[in-house]
Design a protein around this motif. Sequence first.
Motif, PDB file in Angstrom:
ATOM      1  N   THR A  82       5.556   4.375 -15.675  1.00 20.74           N
ATOM      2  CA  THR A  82       6.035   3.905 -14.368  1.00 20.74           C
ATOM      3  C   THR A  82       6.394   5.068 -13.463  1.00 20.74           C
ATOM      4  OG1 THR A  82       6.916   1.888 -15.388  1.00 20.74           O
ATOM      5  CG2 THR A  82       7.741   2.461 -13.203  1.00 20.74           C
ATOM      6  N   LYS A  83       7.109   6.041 -14.010  1.00 19.43           N
ATOM      7  CA  LYS A  83       7.557   7.180 -13.209  1.00 19.43           C
ATOM      8  C   LYS A  83       6.388   7.934 -12.596  1.00 19.43           C
ATOM      9  CE  LYS A  83      10.353  11.393 -13.456  1.00 19.43           C
ATOM     10  NZ  LYS A  83      11.210  12.233 -14.344  1.00 19.43           N
ATOM     11  N   GLN A  84       5.351   8.183 -13.372  1.00 18.53           N
ATOM     12  CA  GLN A  84       4.215   8.962 -12.883  1.00 18.53           C
ATOM     13  C   GLN A  84       3.405   8.199 -11.832  1.00 18.53           C
ATOM     14  OE1 GLN A  84       3.710  12.152 -13.421  1.00 18.53           O
ATOM     15  NE2 GLN A  84       5.515  12.203 -14.739  1.00 18.53           N
ATOM     16  N   LEU A  85       3.288   6.897 -11.977  1.00 23.20           N
ATOM     17  CA  LEU A  85       2.561   6.116 -10.970  1.00 23.20           C
ATOM     18  C   LEU A  85       3.317   6.079  -9.646  1.00 23.20           C
ATOM     19  CD1 LEU A  85       1.152   3.054 -12.976  1.00 23.20           C
ATOM     20  CD2 LEU A  85      -0.097   5.062 -12.146  1.00 23.20           C
ATOM     21  N   VAL A  86       4.630   5.860  -9.715  1.00 22.94           N
ATOM     22  CA  VAL A  86       5.437   5.842  -8.488  1.00 22.94           C
ATOM     23  C   VAL A  86       5.437   7.220  -7.831  1.00 22.94           C
ATOM     24  CG1 VAL A  86       7.779   5.564  -7.567  1.00 22.94           C
ATOM     25  CG2 VAL A  86       6.898   3.935  -9.259  1.00 22.94           C
ATOM     26  N   LYS A  87       5.537   8.257  -8.639  1.00 22.12           N
ATOM     27  CA  LYS A  87       5.524   9.629  -8.139  1.00 22.12           C
ATOM     28  C   LYS A  87       4.241   9.924  -7.367  1.00 22.12           C
ATOM     29  CE  LYS A  87       5.942  14.410  -9.815  1.00 22.12           C
ATOM     30  NZ  LYS A  87       6.101  15.247 -11.054  1.00 22.12           N
ATOM     31  N   ALA A  88       3.112   9.462  -7.896  1.00 15.52           N
ATOM     32  CA  ALA A  88       1.826   9.683  -7.225  1.00 15.52           C
ATOM     33  C   ALA A  88       1.763   8.969  -5.882  1.00 15.52           C
ATOM     34  CB  ALA A  88       0.687   9.214  -8.121  1.00 15.52           C
ATOM     35  N   MET A  89       2.271   7.736  -5.822  1.00 21.26           N
ATOM     36  CA  MET A  89       2.241   6.981  -4.574  1.00 21.26           C
ATOM     37  C   MET A  89       3.122   7.625  -3.505  1.00 21.26           C
ATOM     38  SD  MET A  89       0.070   4.613  -5.088  1.00 21.26           S
ATOM     39  CE  MET A  89       0.285   3.220  -3.981  1.00 21.26           C
ATOM     40  N   GLU A  90       4.227   8.226  -3.918  1.00 20.67           N
ATOM     41  CA  GLU A  90       5.106   8.887  -2.961  1.00 20.67           C
ATOM     42  C   GLU A  90       4.541  10.237  -2.534  1.00 20.67           C
ATOM     43  OE1 GLU A  90       9.155   8.923  -4.261  1.00 20.67           O
ATOM     44  OE2 GLU A  90       9.280   6.744  -4.311  1.00 20.67           O
ATOM     45  N   ARG A  91       3.784  10.852  -3.404  1.00 21.32           N
ATOM     46  CA  ARG A  91       3.176  12.140  -3.071  1.00 21.32           C
ATOM     47  C   ARG A  91       1.993  11.981  -2.130  1.00 21.32           C
ATOM     48  NH1 ARG A  91       0.511  16.432  -7.449  1.00 21.32           N
ATOM     49  NH2 ARG A  91      -0.113  18.010  -5.909  1.00 21.32           N
ATOM     50  N   TYR A  92       1.262  10.876  -2.280  1.00 23.56           N
ATOM     51  CA  TYR A  92       0.070  10.649  -1.462  1.00 23.56           C
ATOM     52  C   TYR A  92       0.275   9.396  -0.597  1.00 23.56           C
ATOM     53  CZ  TYR A  92      -1.990  13.864  -4.873  1.00 23.56           C
ATOM     54  OH  TYR A  92      -2.250  14.943  -5.667  1.00 23.56           O
ATOM     55  N   PRO A  93       0.817   9.558   0.602  1.00 23.94           N
ATOM     56  CA  PRO A  93       1.122   8.393   1.448  1.00 23.94           C
ATOM     57  C   PRO A  93      -0.097   7.632   1.944  1.00 23.94           C
ATOM     58  CG  PRO A  93       1.498  10.449   2.639  1.00 23.94           C
ATOM     59  CD  PRO A  93       1.259  10.821   1.215  1.00 23.94           C
ATOM     60  N   ASN A  94      -1.293   8.224   1.819  1.00 24.88           N
ATOM     61  CA  ASN A  94      -2.513   7.515   2.240  1.00 24.88           C
ATOM     62  C   ASN A  94      -3.177   6.780   1.080  1.00 24.88           C
ATOM     63  OD1 ASN A  94      -3.444   9.768   0.849  1.00 24.88           O
ATOM     64  ND2 ASN A  94      -5.196  10.093   2.210  1.00 24.88           N
ATOM     65  N   ALA A  95      -2.493   6.741  -0.073  1.00 20.99           N
ATOM     66  CA  ALA A  95      -3.044   6.043  -1.243  1.00 20.99           C
ATOM     67  C   ALA A  95      -2.655   4.573  -1.215  1.00 20.99           C
ATOM     68  CB  ALA A  95      -2.538   6.686  -2.525  1.00 20.99           C
ATOM     69  N   PHE A  96      -3.638   3.714  -1.401  1.00 23.17           N
ATOM     70  CA  PHE A  96      -3.381   2.282  -1.533  1.00 23.17           C
ATOM     71  C   PHE A  96      -3.035   1.938  -2.970  1.00 23.17           C
ATOM     72  CE2 PHE A  96      -5.533  -1.749  -2.838  1.00 23.17           C
ATOM     73  CZ  PHE A  96      -4.561  -2.619  -2.354  1.00 23.17           C
ATOM     74  N   SER A  97      -3.762   2.572  -3.916  1.00 21.90           N
ATOM     75  CA  SER A  97      -3.541   2.278  -5.332  1.00 21.90           C
ATOM     76  C   SER A  97      -3.672   3.545  -6.160  1.00 21.90           C
ATOM     77  CB  SER A  97      -4.552   1.234  -5.822  1.00 21.90           C
ATOM     78  OG  SER A  97      -5.857   1.793  -5.872  1.00 21.90           O
TER      79      SER A  97
END
Length: 326
Positions: free
Chosen positions: A99-114
Amino acid sequence: MGKKTAVVIPNYNGIEYIDACLRSLEFQTLKPDRVIVVDNGSDDGSREYVEKEYPWVSLIPLASNTGFCGGVNTGILASRDMDYVILLNNDTRVDPAFTKQLVKAMERYPNAFSAQAKMLRMDDPSKIDDAGDLYCALGWSFARGKGKDEKAFRKNSEIFSACAGAAIYRMSMLFKIGLFDENHFAYLEDCDLGWRAQLLGWRNLFVPSAKVMHVGSASSGSIYNLFKVRNTSRNSVYLIFKNMPPWQIALNLPLLLPGFLIKAVFFARRGFGKEYREGLVKGYRMSAESRKDGREPFYLKGSARTFLRIQIQLWINVVRRLAEFF
C-alpha cells in the motif's frame, strides 16, 4: 502521505484464497483507511467466513454474480470519499510495503491515473506474473514479462494499462473518466479503463517496489476455459470500437486482421475455436448496439496528440510482444 486509501477486493467463491489475502493486509506499513470485500453471490462459504473472521473488513454482499466490473464498481462507489482506491484480486498475498509504495508513486507522479504493483507467481515468486499490461496493433492485450525473472523488472516504467488485480487509481480522475464498463463483465475492462485515461492525457505506471504474489485464474478455474475465451474474444472487439475512431481502425486493419486470425487458430487448436468465433460476433453486435443506444464512443474525447501517442505505443508493443516469443 495524508491521502485516504481504500482497498476493494471482489470475491466470488474464493474460500481457498481470501484468508491469506486479508491476513497479508493486516501487516501493511501504511494501513489502508478502509478494506472492502464485495462478494459476488458466493455459495462456498467465503462470504460467511469473511463476516465472521474479519470484523474490520467492510463486507458488501451481492445477491448474484455481477462480474469483476460490477463487483469493483460497487466497492468504488462505496469508497468515493477516498483519495485513492486499490483494487486487489482475492487470490493474492501482498508485501508489507504494498500500500505504501503504491500511494507513494501516485503522490510522486501527479499526472498518473493508475499504478500497478509487480505481480509475482504464487508458486514461484522469482517469476513475473504481470509487470504491467500492454496493448498492441494486433488487437492483443498481454501481461508484460510473464514467466520471466522478476529481477529484470526493477524500475518504475510507463505501461499501457494497469492490471486491476493489484493496482491503485486516482479517485478524482476515476469519476471523470468513468468507472469500469460493466458490459465487459470480466476481462479487458482494465485495458479499456487505462486506454480511456490515456485518451484524456493521463498516464499508467508500473511500480516494482509494490509487490504481490498472485495465483491467477482463481475465479474462472483455469488459464483457458469457455467463460474466459468467450468473454475475451467478445471484449477484444468491443474494446476497439469504443476507443478507436474509424480512421484508426482502418490504419491498424493490416495488423488487426492477422492478429485475430492467429488467435482464432490458437484457440481452435485448443478446442475453443467455436467459442472464440462466437465471441467475436457478440463483440461486434455489442458494439453496434451501443451505437444504436446513442452511447457516445469514448474516442471522441481524445485529441490529435493523445491519438498519436497511443498509436505509437500500439506499433511498439507489436515488436515487444513478438520479441517475447524469441
